[in-house]
Design an enzyme around this catalytic site. Structure first.
Site, PDB file in Angstrom:
ATOM      1  N   CYS A 242       0.855  -1.212   0.000  1.00  0.00           N
ATOM      2  CA  CYS A 242       0.000   0.000   0.000  1.00  0.00           C
ATOM      3  C   CYS A 242       0.877   1.243   0.000  1.00  0.00           C
ATOM      4  CB  CYS A 242      -0.894   0.048   1.239  1.00  0.00           C
ATOM      5  SG  CYS A 242      -1.885  -1.421   1.489  1.00  0.00           S
ATOM      6  N   LEU A 243       1.959   1.189   0.787  1.00  0.00           N
ATOM      7  CA  LEU A 243       2.847   2.357   0.863  1.00  0.00           C
ATOM      8  C   LEU A 243       3.434   2.680  -0.513  1.00  0.00           C
ATOM      9  CD1 LEU A 243       4.785   1.860   4.239  1.00  0.00           C
ATOM     10  CD2 LEU A 243       2.593   2.945   3.819  1.00  0.00           C
ATOM     11  N   ASN A 244       3.715   1.645  -1.308  1.00  0.00           N
ATOM     12  CA  ASN A 244       4.210   1.918  -2.667  1.00  0.00           C
ATOM     13  C   ASN A 244       3.264   2.827  -3.428  1.00  0.00           C
ATOM     14  OD1 ASN A 244       6.519   0.435  -2.663  1.00  0.00           O
ATOM     15  ND2 ASN A 244       5.580  -1.396  -3.538  1.00  0.00           N
ATOM     16  N   ALA A 246       0.943   4.916  -2.183  1.00  0.00           N
ATOM     17  CA  ALA A 246       0.859   6.268  -1.613  1.00  0.00           C
ATOM     18  C   ALA A 246       2.153   7.037  -1.847  1.00  0.00           C
ATOM     19  CB  ALA A 246       0.546   6.176  -0.125  1.00  0.00           C
ATOM     20  N   ARG A 272       9.134  43.860  -4.749  1.00  0.00           N
ATOM     21  CA  ARG A 272       9.768  44.348  -3.518  1.00  0.00           C
ATOM     22  C   ARG A 272      11.029  45.141  -3.880  1.00  0.00           C
ATOM     23  NH1 ARG A 272       8.265  45.193   1.706  1.00  0.00           N
ATOM     24  NH2 ARG A 272       9.935  44.765   3.191  1.00  0.00           N
ATOM     25  N   GLN A 283      21.587  39.518  -8.134  1.00  0.00           N
ATOM     26  CA  GLN A 283      22.114  38.223  -8.600  1.00  0.00           C
ATOM     27  C   GLN A 283      21.793  37.102  -7.624  1.00  0.00           C
ATOM     28  OE1 GLN A 283      26.254  38.485  -9.672  1.00  0.00           O
ATOM     29  NE2 GLN A 283      25.839  39.791 -11.422  1.00  0.00           N
ATOM     30  N   LEU A 342      10.881  36.171   1.190  1.00  0.00           N
ATOM     31  CA  LEU A 342       9.771  37.048   1.565  1.00  0.00           C
ATOM     32  C   LEU A 342      10.088  37.857   2.827  1.00  0.00           C
ATOM     33  CD1 LEU A 342       8.279  35.253  -0.533  1.00  0.00           C
ATOM     34  CD2 LEU A 342       6.270  35.406   0.935  1.00  0.00           C
ATOM     35  N   GLU A 367       5.282   8.177   5.432  1.00  0.00           N
ATOM     36  CA  GLU A 367       5.490   7.283   4.277  1.00  0.00           C
ATOM     37  C   GLU A 367       6.965   6.949   4.089  1.00  0.00           C
ATOM     38  OE1 GLU A 367       3.416   5.775   2.505  1.00  0.00           O
ATOM     39  OE2 GLU A 367       1.503   6.807   2.705  1.00  0.00           O
TER      40      GLU A 367
END
Ligand code: TGC
Ligand code: FAD
Length: 387
Positions: A242-244, A246, A272, A283, A342, A367
């Site tokens: 199942c993890l594969n 997800a 800004r 740069q 920011l 996971e």
């Protein structure tokens, strides 16, 4: 002709008509329905469950499963694009869809009986039944084989004792796929809300995935009929399978978070003005932005080839590990760098960077932690198990 800053290599041109349509549909949902509310939901520590009917109506729950079980019959690349566009909104929403589709519907489909498939899958596709997946226990999630939860035969039933920790959607789920040791190895059981001895508790004070519900599950002599046991798998390969699924989706999702952050940082640094010129004209800012675009492009190509391998039936778990590791690391680094660009404004949830950066702390941990995936690759390269 200028390039699309979020698709520098025109990866869109490598998608089929259907894949593009899926991406456009989910992108529209994220833009119009998720982005206007998700900052507040994160602040309030609230999962926006009002979106579940729309998510289901768009066919995002069990999108890869056959239509006879309520699924959408979409290919793996389409599922990846769904994860990417949802996570451009928020990792919590993508988590909800990952858990429902890859960790709950998938095992019922892959390991369940026909009766179990018909009993649960159609209602899970419409969002009427919400699932959670209980593998991790409090004493060590990276080593699930060491689980203490046990299921013991009692006539035609099973008695289950133990607990699970850090379970996405746990506090609200109608059913829980839980994994327990039995005398025949690890097996999966479908527990239903309201079963005597089965209780849940929400985990509070999270600074990450605040728009997602996380909980603990407790099993105190829970009596589960044998018809709720997934009959077609035994051993750790059951939950790891199942993890594969997800982890595959999580290889795509963080690309969306990274794109959202780059989008915001580009706009912010262009307007800004510091020392008489836009920050984007320096740069150092351009090198940072260029590096983000480079890493996103690399992640996009990695995810697409992963999806093509999955659709060709050739996917190896080690490839999923490398992609999950690379793309989570790429996205969290970008989110943190955008937060920096920011300045002080970056620390509030008025902007998206800090929310994505905080969310990605969970995504890079669940996971399989980054270290777990590195050790999977190390084992593949050397043939030596270093766990
Ligand atoms: P190992 O000896 O390697 O394998 C045991 C058996 O499993 C098979 N196997 C796999 N099968 C399918 N897919 C995979 N990826 C597999 N990896 C291994 C293997 O072939 C073997 O089968 P068999 O038939 O020979 O018995 O097992 P190990 O004990 O050495 O463990 C390996 C390790 C560390 C990689 C594994 O335990 C692991 O992946 N640990 C991390 C646990 C983890 O990722 N937990 C996630 C919990 S769920 C979650 O986080 C949901 S987040 C929800 C959201 O998205 O919001
Ligand atoms: P541990 O396993 O205790 O790891 C601690 C540290 O040790 C990590 O840095 C790890 O990388 C490191 N480490 C581990 N093994 C080794 C080693 N051999 N060598 C070197 N270092 C090592 N689980 C579920 O079952 N279902 C869910 O729905 C689910 N949802 C989650 C939602 C959230 C928000 C979070 C945070 C977690 C969720 N999890 C879920 C649990 C998640 O899978 C685990 O947190 C993860 O597997 C790590 O386990 P742990 O937290 O116990 O850390």
């Amino acid at each position: 002709m200028s390039l699309n800053p979020f698709d520098l290599f025109d990866i869109r041109s490598l998608l089929s008509e259907e894949e593009r349509a899926v991406q456009a549909t989910v992108a529209r949902f994220t833009d119009t329905r998720v982005l206007p509310i998700i900052g507040d939901a994160f602040d309030e520590g609230r999962f926006p469950d009002e979106l579940i009917p729309e998510i289901a109506a768009l066919g995002l729950l069990g999108s890869s499963l056959p239509e006879q079980y309520g699924g959408g019959g979409l290919n793996a690349v389409s599922y990846g694009l769904i994860c990417q566009e949802l996570e451009r909104g928020d990792s919590g929403l993508r988590s909800f869809v990952s858990v429902q589709s890859s960790l709950c519907m998938y095992p019922i489909y892959a390991y369940g009986s026909e009766e179990q498939r018909l009993r649960w899958l159609p209602d899970m596709a419409t969002g009427k039944v919400i699932g959670c997946f209980g593998l991790t226990e409090a004493h060590g999630g990276s080593d699930p084989a060491a689980m203490k939860t046990r299921a013991v035969r009692d006539g035609g039933d099973w008695l289950i004792n133990g607990s699970k920790m850090w379970i996405t959607s746990g506090p609200v789920a109608d059913i829980a796929i839980i994994w327990a040791h039995t005398e025949d190895g690890i097996q999966g059981f479908v527990l239903e809300k309201g079963m005597a001895g089965f209780s849940t508790q929400e985990i509070k004070h999270k600074m990450s995935l605040r728009a997602s519900l996380t909980g603990a599950l407790f099993f105190d002599n829970v009596r589960v009929p044998d018809r709720n046991r997934l009959p077609n798998v035994q051993g750790l390969k059951g939950p790891l399978g199942c993890l594969n699924q997800a982890r595959y989706g999580i290889s795509w999702g963080p690309i969306g978070a990274a794109v959202a952050c780059l989008d915001e940082a580009l706009a912010y640094t262009k307007q800004r003005v510091l020392f008489g010129r836009p920050v984007a004209a320096t740069q150092s800012a351009q090198i940072k932005l260029a590096d983000m675009a480079r890493r996103i492009t690399t992640g996009q190509l990695l995810a697409l080839q992963l999806g093509r391998l999955k659709d060709a039936g050739q996917l190896q778990p080690q490839q999923v590990s490398l992609a999950k590791w690379n793309n989570c690391r790429m996205a969290i680094d970008i989110a943190r760098e955008c937060r920096d660009l920011l300045g002080g404004a970056g620390i509030t949830t008025e902007h998206v960077a800090i929310r994505h950066a905080l969310n990605l702390e969970s995504v890079i941990t669940y996971e399989g932690t980054e270290t777990v995936h590195q050790l999977v690759i190390g084992r593949e390269l050397t043939g030596i198990n270093a766990f």
